[in-house]
Write a protein that holds these residues in place. Structure first.
Motif, short mmCIF file in Angstrom:
data_model
loop_
_atom_site.label_atom_id
_atom_site.label_comp_id
_atom_site.label_asym_id
_atom_site.label_seq_id
_atom_site.Cartn_x
_atom_site.Cartn_y
_atom_site.Cartn_z
N GLY B 44 0.79 -1.24 0.00
CA GLY B 44 0.00 0.00 0.00
C GLY B 44 0.81 1.28 0.00
O GLY B 44 0.34 2.32 0.43
N ILE B 45 2.04 1.25 -0.52
CA ILE B 45 2.82 2.49 -0.61
C ILE B 45 2.28 3.33 -1.77
O ILE B 45 1.91 2.78 -2.81
N ASN B 46 2.29 4.64 -1.59
CA ASN B 46 1.92 5.53 -2.68
C ASN B 46 2.86 6.72 -2.70
O ASN B 46 2.48 7.84 -2.39
N GLY B 63 1.97 -5.31 -2.01
CA GLY B 63 0.60 -5.39 -2.52
C GLY B 63 0.06 -4.00 -2.83
O GLY B 63 0.30 -3.05 -2.10
N MET B 64 -0.64 -3.90 -3.95
CA MET B 64 -1.29 -2.66 -4.40
C MET B 64 -0.33 -1.49 -4.56
O MET B 64 -0.74 -0.32 -4.48
N GLN B 66 1.84 1.61 -5.47
CA GLN B 66 1.72 2.75 -6.37
C GLN B 66 3.04 3.53 -6.32
O GLN B 66 3.50 3.89 -5.23
N MET B 85 -0.48 -0.98 -9.05
CA MET B 85 -1.03 0.01 -9.97
C MET B 85 0.06 0.66 -10.81
O MET B 85 -0.14 1.03 -11.95
#
Ligand SMILES: Cc1cc2nc3c(=O)[nH]c(=O)nc-3n(C[C@H](O)[C@H](O)[C@H](O)COP(=O)(O)O)c2cc1C
Lengths: 442, 229
Positions: B44-46, B63-64, B66, B85
């Motif tokens: 979940g890093i963005n 996971g997920m 960005q 993403m």
């Protein structure tokens, strides 16, 4: 000889090969494909109508209608989430996808739910800005297909619902036929336009409860442990499925009975797989009680909920809240008799129309056709849904007060009796006028 | 360079710190020691930062993701870079099942082998596996490119949508509706770019690969295909 006086055998239709069955055999023979349709089971099943409340009298006293308070609020996700949901009423709007429903219908559901102070839910196909914008409390579904799944929407959600199954088709994946894969729907799902889309029935990156536990941990990590995590299952083996969902770390379990609606599924699946919600609630509650977590992990039940009596009965059997799908669509305007001529033109009738997968819904709800969809005014339809939710709540309160309860959650199995032996066995309440609970172990 | 020692700090502390990073952060290179196979590391890093995990990671690492560049100096468990993403995830060792599952974008590079269901339901990510991949890989894969320098296991690309699959070695068998396709110049170009991004352009050439894709025969229901559904 004159036979006119001789009594004759009337033409007699078979109960086994009834006209519907015969028509289905002919249809199958002509087309070579099974029947796909929307909606839930159409045959009669043991249901909440088979239960009655014992109002208060000498042994218990009632509350004054209108004067004495009967609270209706519910907290969801109090087990682990930093930000549990607090809803004004225990009636939520079930997950229905954009794709199955028009953008306007999704917006209307959000509007109606927000007026009523309850939550609405996305579906197989991602979150639209319309529904996020209009929904005060929005639950984001995490499905096997992961269509449109993205972490930005995950963070925008108020809760996350890991969908394992649905009552209409436990063990089945989604379906959205080509007629409804419009440009926008195709884009949101990363699919070619116009294909008959089949969603997976198992999650791509986990199988079984041990993996699910790790998956839930990941979702919590990504959202910094803020959001309640629901796990939705179709009712089949509710005791074990609920126990495993709880063991895997769910904050909330959503249990959907076989009456539950669907946007498009094989008729054989809808009618023959899963168990009625009436039979599923007590084992689910038993699992929570055995783990010491009843009311700590909340239970939302669905499948054929139509009125405040159904709500009150579900809560009395131990649920914390209910979810509605079909009834919410009807409140928006689905199957409205004013479109009777158009339903007939489609070979159906108002009240029986279930070809939702074809995308030609005269009411403009289960369609992606812009002209049809424009028939539904999201503001007015949202208002109708809010009115309906208010009526259901008032009805449930009426019953609860009659039973002497100052909160809907104080209703209990002891307030109920059953009209049939089947319902008594399934709901584990006595047959009316007796103290007999069939199948109970003493 | 910020260092997080997971023998002393918790995963929660690590992920919370990574989630708190702003786009303009100066802390652009993180080192994570003693990962100990924990799950959901760096998930979940963005933010446009590099996170180097010095050891083996458990399920759903990155996971997920960005924007971030996550490097695993070891093996990765189930679902590495699931639903990524954007950004890049680089596994220096082997990856378990469902690597890059449902990922929408970015690049996943696996130096070793990947197990079953690599790229399952992938939705736009590019995946380069320098070793081989297990059975049922690219099941229902929707978009993006899967490049395999080694071999592919059984039922490759079953019920495939529009993902392109490039395999240099042997394919044990193709899944329903997956077929070998002609390699056209535009495919060689895509492949060359991905090989370069994975840093193997010197030893591997696009011409060594075969291309597989959807035969598009199962896109619409038809009674004659009933056995394939
Ligand atoms: C049109 C429609 C679309 C649905 N789409 C989804 C979905 O995307 N995901 C899901 O978990 N359930 C879906 N469902 C099932 C509902 O979430 C819910 O379980 C069911 O409708 C409850 O039963 P009821 O319709 O009798 O109230 C859908 C139902 C309908 C009627």
């Amino acid at each position: 000889m004159d036979n006119s006086e001789t009594p004759r055998t009337l033409p007699r239709y078979s109960a086994t090969f009834d006209p519907h069955t015969l028509a289905e055999i002919r249809r199958a023979a002509a087309t070579g494909i099974y029947d796909i349709r929307g909606g839930g089971t159409k045959r009669a099943l043991p249901h909440f109508d088979d239960l009655l409340f014992l109002g208060a009298s000498v042994s218990r006293y009632p509350l004054e209608g209108y004067r004495e308070k009967c609270a209706t609020d519910v907290w969801l996700g109090t087990r682990f989430a930093k930000k549990p949901l607090h809803l004004k009423i225990p009636i939520t709007i079930a997950g229905m996808s954009f794709g199955a429903l028009s953008g306007q219908a999704k917006e209307a559901l959000g509007r109606g739910a927000s007026i009523a102070g309850t939550s609405t839910t996305t579906g197989d196909g991602g979150m639209t800005p319309e529904e996020r914008g209009q929904s005060q409390h929005l639950v984001y579904q995490y499905l096997p297909s992961r269509y449109g799944m993205n972490p930005d929407d995950l963070r925008k959600a108020d809760a996350i619902e890991v969908v394992i199954g649905q009552g209409a088709k436990p063990g089945g994946g989604g379906m959205l036929l080509g007629q409804k894969i419009s440009d926008r729907v195709a884009q949101m799902r990363t699919l070619p336009m116009g294909i008959d889309q089949r969603s997976a029935c198992r999650h791509p990156d986990w199988t079984g409860p041990d993996d699910l536990e790790i998956k839930i941990e990941e979702l919590r990590e990504i959202t910094d442990w803020e959001k309640p995590i629901y796990v939705k299952v179709g009712a089949t083996r509710p005791y074990y499925d609920v126990a495993l969902a709880v063991k895997s770390g769910a904050d909330v379990v959503v249990l959907d009975g076989m009456q539950g609606g669907t946007a498009a599924t094989q008729d054989v699946f809808i009618e023959h797989v899963g168990i009625p919600i009436l039979a599923a609630i007590r084992p689910a509650v038993q699992a929570l009680q055995d783990m010491g977590l009843h009311r700590k992990v909340q239970l939302i039940v669905s499948g054929g909920i139509r009125n405040g009596a159904d709500v009150a009965k579900a809560l009395a059997l131990g649920a914390d809240a209910v979810a509605i799908g079909t009834a919410a669509l009807v409140a928006l305007g689905d199957n409205d008799p004013r479109y009777q001529a158009e339903y007939e033109a489609l070979g159906s009738s108002a009240g029986a129309y279930d070809d939702w997968h074809e995308g030609r819904d005269p009411a403009g709800i289960t369609t992606q056709d812009p002209l049809l969809a424009a028939r539904l005014d999201p503001v007015m339809a949202g208002r109708r849904l809010a009115n309906y939710l208010a009526v259901m709540t008032l009805e449930a309160q009426t019953i609860a007060r009659a039973c002497g309860k100052s909160h809907l959650h104080n209703l209990e199995p002891e307030d109920l009796v059953a009209l049939t032996i089947e319902a008594a066995a399934m709901a584990r309440v006595p047959l009316a006028g007796t103290d007999w609970i069939p199948g109970a172990k003493f | 360079m910020p260092e997080v020692d997971l023998a002393r700090s918790t995963r929660r502390e690590l992920n919370a710190a990574l989630h708190a990073l702003l786009p303009e952060t100066n802390e652009t290179h993180w080192l994570v020691r003693n990962p100990g196979g924990q799950h959901a590391l760096a998930a979940g890093i963005n933010a446009p930062v590099t996170v180097e995990i010095d050891g083996h990671a458990g399920y759903y690492c990155a996971g997920m993701n960005q924007q971030a560049n996550v490097i695993i100096n070891g093996n990765a468990g189930v679902g590495v870079a699931e639903n990524m993403m954007s950004g890049m995830v680089h596994v220096k060792g082997d990856a378990s099942q469902a690597a890059g599952a449902t990922a929408h974008g970015g690049l996943l590079v696996i130096d070793g082998n990947a197990s079953a269901r690599c790229g399952i339901s992938m939705k736009g990510v590019d995946i380069v596996v320098k070793g081989s991949i297990g059975p049922m890989s690219a099941f229902m894969a929707q978009a993006g490119n899967l490049v395999v320098l080694g071999d592919a296991g059984e039922a490759l690309g079953d019920s495939l949508y529009e993902t392109r699959i490039f395999v240099r070695g042997q394919v044990k068998s193709l899944g329903a509706d997956c077929t070998q396709k002609e390699m056209r110049p535009e495919h060689l170009e895509i492949l060359a770019a991905l090989l370069a991004q994975a840093g193997v352009e010197d030893s591997v050439t696009p011409e060594q690969f075969k291309r597989y894709g959807s035969a598009r025969q199962l896109y619409n229901f038809h009674v004659d295909n009933a056995s394939a559904y």
